[in-house]
Scaffold this motif. Structure first.
Motif, PDB file in Angstrom:
ATOM      1  N   HIS A 156      34.816  40.400  41.132  1.00 54.41           N
ATOM      2  CA  HIS A 156      35.465  40.247  39.835  1.00 54.41           C
ATOM      3  C   HIS A 156      36.642  39.276  39.908  1.00 54.41           C
ATOM      4  CE1 HIS A 156      33.124  43.352  37.781  1.00 54.41           C
ATOM      5  NE2 HIS A 156      33.105  43.937  38.966  1.00 54.41           N
ATOM      6  N   ARG A 157      36.939  38.812  41.103  1.00 54.32           N
ATOM      7  CA  ARG A 157      37.991  37.802  41.301  1.00 54.32           C
ATOM      8  C   ARG A 157      37.470  36.759  42.273  1.00 54.32           C
ATOM      9  NH1 ARG A 157      43.416  39.113  43.041  1.00 54.32           N
ATOM     10  NH2 ARG A 157      42.356  39.392  45.009  1.00 54.32           N
ATOM     11  N   GLU A 187      39.063  35.050  44.321  1.00 55.76           N
ATOM     12  CA  GLU A 187      39.733  35.200  45.610  1.00 55.76           C
ATOM     13  C   GLU A 187      39.052  36.228  46.505  1.00 55.76           C
ATOM     14  OE1 GLU A 187      41.230  35.454  42.592  1.00 55.76           O
ATOM     15  OE2 GLU A 187      42.097  33.433  42.594  1.00 55.76           O
ATOM     16  N   ASP A 188      38.265  37.128  45.917  1.00 54.21           N
ATOM     17  CA  ASP A 188      37.584  38.158  46.696  1.00 54.21           C
ATOM     18  C   ASP A 188      36.249  37.692  47.273  1.00 54.21           C
ATOM     19  OD1 ASP A 188      39.677  39.894  46.177  1.00 54.21           O
ATOM     20  OD2 ASP A 188      38.686  40.802  44.428  1.00 54.21           O
TER      21      ASP A 188
END
Length: 123
Positions: A109-110, A112-113
């Protein structure tokens, strides 16, 4: 990984082509960072739109549109290794997430993840 970017495309646009184009730009925004991290970004509309046009699609939401757009995402999910779910209401993107989870495909959901993307942002 082949990563499906899922988020609003048609939702909330009233089928206004300019608003749909803006949504497609938002879907495309993380594509380069995913690519830099070694992934292959994929958006269902990149596949569905030319298929719809070549099939004679004329009006968003017509029978041909409905025949192509959501099934394309389902077929792509058979090939994808992960999904990046962008913010915003979207029945189609929610369905993509549901299918991914049923198939054991990770959903992020990001940006960055997503593996490798945090390092790209820091570079």
């Amino acid at each position: 990984m082949l990563i499906l970017i899922a988020g609003p495309y048609r939702s909330g646009t009233g089928d206004d082509p300019a608003l749909m184009a803006e949504n497609l730009k938002r879907l495309e925004a993380p594509a380069y960072r995913l690519f830099q991290a070694g992934h292959v970004p994929m958006i269902g509309e990149w596949v569905a739109l030319p298929v719809w046009h070549s099939g004679g699609g004329q009006v968003v939401g017509d029978t041909l549109y409905e025949e192509i757009f959501h099934p394309v995402a389902g077929r792509l999910l058979a090939l994808c290794d992960a999904v990046l779910r962008l913010p915003g209401e979207s029945k189609g993107a929610d369905n993509d997430v549901r299918i991914a989870l049923e198939r054991g495909i990770p959903v992020y959901h990001r940006l960055e993840d997503v593996p490798g993307c945090a390092a790209v942002a820091a570079a």
